[in-house]
Scaffold this motif. Sequence first.
Motif, mmCIF file in Angstrom:
data_model
loop_
_atom_site.group_PDB
_atom_site.id
_atom_site.type_symbol
_atom_site.label_atom_id
_atom_site.label_comp_id
_atom_site.label_asym_id
_atom_site.label_seq_id
_atom_site.Cartn_x
_atom_site.Cartn_y
_atom_site.Cartn_z
ATOM 1 N N GLU A 1 0.834 -1.199 0.000
ATOM 2 C CA GLU A 1 0.000 0.000 0.000
ATOM 3 C C GLU A 1 0.874 1.256 0.000
ATOM 4 O OE1 GLU A 1 -2.877 2.158 3.193
ATOM 5 O OE2 GLU A 1 -3.223 0.010 2.865
ATOM 6 N N PHE A 2 1.923 1.230 0.798
ATOM 7 C CA PHE A 2 2.840 2.364 0.854
ATOM 8 C C PHE A 2 3.552 2.569 -0.479
ATOM 9 C CE2 PHE A 2 6.827 4.488 1.945
ATOM 10 C CZ PHE A 2 6.333 5.602 2.598
ATOM 11 N N ALA A 3 3.922 1.480 -1.142
ATOM 12 C CA ALA A 3 4.575 1.570 -2.453
ATOM 13 C C ALA A 3 3.664 2.282 -3.448
ATOM 14 C CB ALA A 3 4.955 0.181 -2.956
ATOM 15 N N CYS A 4 2.387 1.986 -3.411
ATOM 16 C CA CYS A 4 1.432 2.667 -4.289
ATOM 17 C C CYS A 4 1.352 4.158 -3.959
ATOM 18 C CB CYS A 4 0.052 2.035 -4.179
ATOM 19 S SG CYS A 4 -0.060 0.410 -4.936
ATOM 20 N N LYS A 5 1.390 4.491 -2.679
ATOM 21 C CA LYS A 5 1.359 5.901 -2.280
ATOM 22 C C LYS A 5 2.616 6.628 -2.760
ATOM 23 C CE LYS A 5 -1.585 5.326 1.752
ATOM 24 N NZ LYS A 5 -1.666 5.387 3.220
ATOM 25 N N LEU A 6 3.769 5.953 -2.658
ATOM 26 C CA LEU A 6 4.996 6.559 -3.175
ATOM 27 C C LEU A 6 4.910 6.784 -4.680
ATOM 28 C CD1 LEU A 6 8.075 4.903 -1.418
ATOM 29 C CD2 LEU A 6 7.326 7.264 -1.305
ATOM 30 N N ALA A 7 4.387 5.792 -5.380
ATOM 31 C CA ALA A 7 4.221 5.925 -6.827
ATOM 32 C C ALA A 7 3.306 7.109 -7.146
ATOM 33 C CB ALA A 7 3.669 4.640 -7.431
ATOM 34 N N ALA A 8 2.230 7.258 -6.385
ATOM 35 C CA ALA A 8 1.307 8.371 -6.597
ATOM 36 C C ALA A 8 1.995 9.704 -6.329
ATOM 37 C CB ALA A 8 0.084 8.213 -5.704
ATOM 38 N N THR A 9 2.850 9.762 -5.317
ATOM 39 C CA THR A 9 3.574 10.994 -5.004
ATOM 40 C C THR A 9 4.529 11.370 -6.137
ATOM 41 O OG1 THR A 9 3.423 10.575 -2.639
ATOM 42 C CG2 THR A 9 5.168 12.075 -3.363
ATOM 43 N N VAL A 10 5.268 10.399 -6.642
ATOM 44 C CA VAL A 10 6.184 10.653 -7.754
ATOM 45 C C VAL A 10 5.387 11.097 -8.984
ATOM 46 C CG1 VAL A 10 7.883 9.606 -9.311
ATOM 47 C CG2 VAL A 10 7.958 9.094 -6.864
ATOM 48 N N PHE A 11 4.267 10.455 -9.224
ATOM 49 C CA PHE A 11 3.386 10.797 -10.342
ATOM 50 C C PHE A 11 2.908 12.254 -10.227
ATOM 51 C CE2 PHE A 11 -0.934 10.871 -12.180
ATOM 52 C CZ PHE A 11 -0.662 10.455 -13.469
ATOM 53 N N ARG A 12 2.468 12.644 -9.034
ATOM 54 C CA ARG A 12 1.993 14.024 -8.811
ATOM 55 C C ARG A 12 3.105 15.046 -9.027
ATOM 56 N NH1 ARG A 12 -0.770 11.698 -4.654
ATOM 57 N NH2 ARG A 12 0.760 12.345 -3.110
ATOM 58 N N LYS A 13 4.338 14.665 -8.720
ATOM 59 C CA LYS A 13 5.475 15.559 -8.920
ATOM 60 C C LYS A 13 5.940 15.581 -10.373
ATOM 61 C CE LYS A 13 7.395 15.208 -4.281
ATOM 62 N NZ LYS A 13 8.584 14.818 -3.499
ATOM 63 N N GLN A 14 5.248 14.821 -11.216
ATOM 64 C CA GLN A 14 5.531 14.727 -12.650
ATOM 65 C C GLN A 14 6.953 14.238 -12.925
ATOM 66 O OE1 GLN A 14 4.339 18.578 -14.180
ATOM 67 N NE2 GLN A 14 2.206 17.933 -14.229
ATOM 68 N N GLU A 15 7.407 13.322 -12.087
ATOM 69 C CA GLU A 15 8.691 12.669 -12.308
ATOM 70 C C GLU A 15 8.428 11.306 -12.934
ATOM 71 O OE1 GLU A 15 11.820 13.551 -9.018
ATOM 72 O OE2 GLU A 15 9.896 13.258 -8.023
ATOM 73 N N ARG A 16 9.426 10.791 -13.614
ATOM 74 C CA ARG A 16 9.310 9.452 -14.180
ATOM 75 C C ARG A 16 9.757 8.454 -13.132
ATOM 76 N NH1 ARG A 16 7.818 8.782 -18.477
ATOM 77 N NH2 ARG A 16 8.545 8.399 -20.506
ATOM 78 N N LEU A 17 9.057 7.328 -13.062
ATOM 79 C CA LEU A 17 9.328 6.307 -12.063
ATOM 80 C C LEU A 17 9.432 4.947 -12.718
ATOM 81 C CD1 LEU A 17 9.430 5.430 -9.006
ATOM 82 C CD2 LEU A 17 6.949 5.134 -9.183
ATOM 83 N N LEU A 18 10.462 4.217 -12.340
ATOM 84 C CA LEU A 18 10.600 2.824 -12.738
ATOM 85 C C LEU A 18 10.414 1.981 -11.486
ATOM 86 C CD1 LEU A 18 11.324 0.665 -14.864
ATOM 87 C CD2 LEU A 18 13.718 0.984 -14.206
ATOM 88 N N VAL A 19 9.491 1.038 -11.544
ATOM 89 C CA VAL A 19 9.241 0.146 -10.413
ATOM 90 C C VAL A 19 9.785 -1.227 -10.772
ATOM 91 C CG1 VAL A 19 7.511 -0.854 -8.871
ATOM 92 C CG2 VAL A 19 7.136 1.439 -9.851
ATOM 93 N N TRP A 20 10.750 -1.685 -9.982
ATOM 94 C CA TRP A 20 11.365 -3.000 -10.203
ATOM 95 C C TRP A 20 10.702 -3.987 -9.268
ATOM 96 C CZ3 TRP A 20 16.897 -4.544 -8.333
ATOM 97 C CH2 TRP A 20 17.223 -5.791 -8.837
ATOM 98 N N LEU A 21 10.103 -5.024 -9.852
ATOM 99 C CA LEU A 21 9.375 -6.037 -9.090
ATOM 100 C C LEU A 21 10.056 -7.391 -9.210
ATOM 101 C CD1 LEU A 21 6.349 -4.388 -10.503
ATOM 102 C CD2 LEU A 21 6.408 -4.846 -8.063
ATOM 103 N N GLU A 22 9.854 -8.206 -8.206
ATOM 104 C CA GLU A 22 10.567 -9.481 -8.096
ATOM 105 C C GLU A 22 10.226 -10.479 -9.201
ATOM 106 O OE1 GLU A 22 11.623 -12.818 -4.727
ATOM 107 O OE2 GLU A 22 10.324 -11.142 -4.210
ATOM 108 N N ASP A 23 8.940 -10.599 -9.547
ATOM 109 C CA ASP A 23 8.522 -11.593 -10.528
ATOM 110 C C ASP A 23 7.184 -11.176 -11.140
ATOM 111 O OD1 ASP A 23 6.566 -12.238 -8.570
ATOM 112 O OD2 ASP A 23 7.803 -13.850 -7.761
ATOM 113 N N GLU A 24 6.677 -11.988 -12.050
ATOM 114 C CA GLU A 24 5.423 -11.649 -12.749
ATOM 115 C C GLU A 24 4.225 -11.582 -11.806
ATOM 116 O OE1 GLU A 24 4.793 -10.591 -15.890
ATOM 117 O OE2 GLU A 24 6.965 -10.534 -16.123
#
Length: 140
Positions: A15-38
Amino acid sequence: MTRIDFYTNVAQPQEFACKLAATVFRKQERLLVWLEDERAFDTFSNRLWCIADTQFIAHCRLDAAEAAQTPIWLTTALPTELQHPVLLNLGPELPPAPAQFSRILEIVGTDEAALDTARHRFKAYRALGYAIQHHDMSHK
């Protein structure tokens, strides 16, 4: 130089990861999210599409045709040649080339396995000479 942000004592890491993604999105920065597997990829992608009743975070696979027009990319494999502003590391290890990012976000849960992983990553980043910021999320 790359700045590393550790968010510790996070009760709900996904849930926190999604909030961080939303914060980066609002700041109009590009974000790459690296996930462990499919499986982790699919779970996180679904969370971003329905972050709130009336909100979603536009994202796509790193290698998707629409990636150039999309602010948030998801991947299970980090390319070594990619230069990107922000990495949300939900992957299995330290990124192989941290310098390719201006910031790396690390989320640390409250269980012992998460703490062990964080200790290892913290020491590795420090040994490489990176600036590290700590954010204690236990009261947030």
